[in-house]
Design a protein around this motif. Structure first.
Motif: not given
Length: 407
Positions: A13-23
């Protein structure tokens, strides 16, 4: 911050949240099962897959299996701590498979945030909903209570929880509900949008295009939880009334939820045997699971999309079809009513009413004069409350960062 995602099928469920937090400058790592082959948007480490659990007591089987997975995840976490010196500020995990059960013992000072997808309940949800498929019984309810143990433990241990819909949050007991924030996973409405040029080539070489008389049905697996049996029983009347209609069913032949028929057949084969020559199979296309692009093409070009579900987890296929401007005929069940209002942005029919479903599907295929309005309203519903970049992702990021430790 240092943020650790824990999910046996990451990104889940986290394909968008994880990289957004990296960004946003955070150090993000994901801990997942060694057998998980999905592409990850962030760096991944793996824990050893749990061995099969054998238990004498059937009631305890689910907890034993998930506790074993939790143990393996905790051992992987301990290796991260002891061998690599990794200590997260925040852990984000899914409670469904027990992976978060023992992480408090590895990192007691980390904030533990969990994804609370659904709490099993003995009444008012999927259990006993479809007595023709799974008769209600005391023994079945006992099993449901036992299967809930790891879910309750997971959310009790957590600092906070996230659920994608109000229906799913409300499946949890009142005493736990105040820990849950409702934020949908989010639909990328830039990618999932109407396309009047959409086309799809079927396995037999037939090409379907937007404007053709196409009825679509999508499910991870073809099974009763998603109303496959009801949909199939509606088809003979639909095909008889609409001789030009083509029906495309996306989904595997096994089961994802519930159980397979006891006689060893698949639900697909069972329904084909039941309907026999009442079904014109030259116009019914079982295409299995599809690539995401082919799936998008189908929901874009379909004149009518049918979505049926028990009172259960809401499928992404419904909200994505709405985002694509689909004309949806859906079951009048509680999770669906959260996003579809009958006659405003789709059509609702009682789950078990085969005649009503046939009539609604025929009406849509015939060219419902309200179709343009319903399609536009369906997409607007997603734009207004479920859009990934305007709503869901900013709220998810804000929620996670609200648990940042004081420096």
């Amino acid at each position: 911050m240092k943020i650790l995602f824990v999910h046996q099928n990451f990104p889940g469920q986290f394909p968008h949240l994880a990289p957004a937090l990296v960004a946003r400058g955070h150090q993000v790592l994901a801990l997942t099962d060694e057998k998980n082959q999905r592409t990850s948007p962030v760096q991944v480490v793996r824990y050893r897959a749990p061995e099969p659990v054998s238990t004498d007591g059937v009631l305890g089987r689910t907890y034993s299996e998930h506790a074993q997975r939790g143990l393996m995840a905790a051992r992987g976490a301990r290796a991260l701590r002891d061998r690599h010196g990794f200590t997260p500020d925040i852990i984000i995990g899914h409670t469904g498979w027990g992976e978060t059960l023992f992480l408090r013992e590895i990192w007691p000072d980390a904030k533990l945030l969990v994804y609370a997808e659904l709490m099993y309940r003995t009444r008012g949800h999927d259990v006993g909903f479809d007595p023709g498929i799974s008769p209600d019984s005391d023994e079945g309810r006992f099993m449901t209570v036992a299967r809930s143990a790891h879910l309750i433990q997971g959310i009790v241990q957590a600092d906070a929880a996230l659920a994608p819909t109000r229906y799913q949050a409300d499946s949890f007991p009142a005493g736990l509900r105040d820990r849950i924030t409702v934020i949908h996973d989010g639909i990328d409405t830039t990618r999932v949008c109407p396309d009047p040029q959409a086309s799809l080539t079927l396995p037999d070489g037939r090409v379907l295009r937007a404007g053709d008389e196409v009825l679509s049905y999508v499910s991870r697996s073809l099974e009763p939880y998603r109303g496959f049996h009801v949909f199939m029983r509606a088809l003979p009347e639909v095909l008889a009334a609409r001789p030009a209609a083509q029906v495309v069913l996306v989904g595997a032949e096994g089961v994802s939820y519930g159980a397979a028929p006891r006689d060893g057949r698949s639900w697909k084969q069972l329904m084909l045997d039941e309907l026999g020559d009442r079904l014109d199979l030259s116009r019914v296309h079982f295409v299995g699971r599809q690539s995401y692009d082919d799936y998008l093409a189908l929901i874009r070009l379909a004149r009518v999309h049918c979505y049926l579900t028990y009172p259960f987890v809401l499928s992404w296929s419904l909200t994505e079809t709405m985002a694509a401007g689909g004309y949806v005929v859906a079951s009048d069940t509680e999770p669906v009513r959260e996003v579809i209002r009958d006659g405003e942005n789709g059509r609702l029919v009682p789950f078990f009413d085969v005649a009503a479903l046939s009539a609604a599907l025929i009406r849509g295929l015939d060219g419902d004069r309200d179709a343009p309005r319903l399609r536009q309203a369906a997409r607007q519903t997603i734009l207004d409350g479920y859009d990934l970049h305007r709503h869901s992702l900013p709220r998810q990021i804000e929620w996670v960062e609200s648990f940042a430790p004081m420096r």
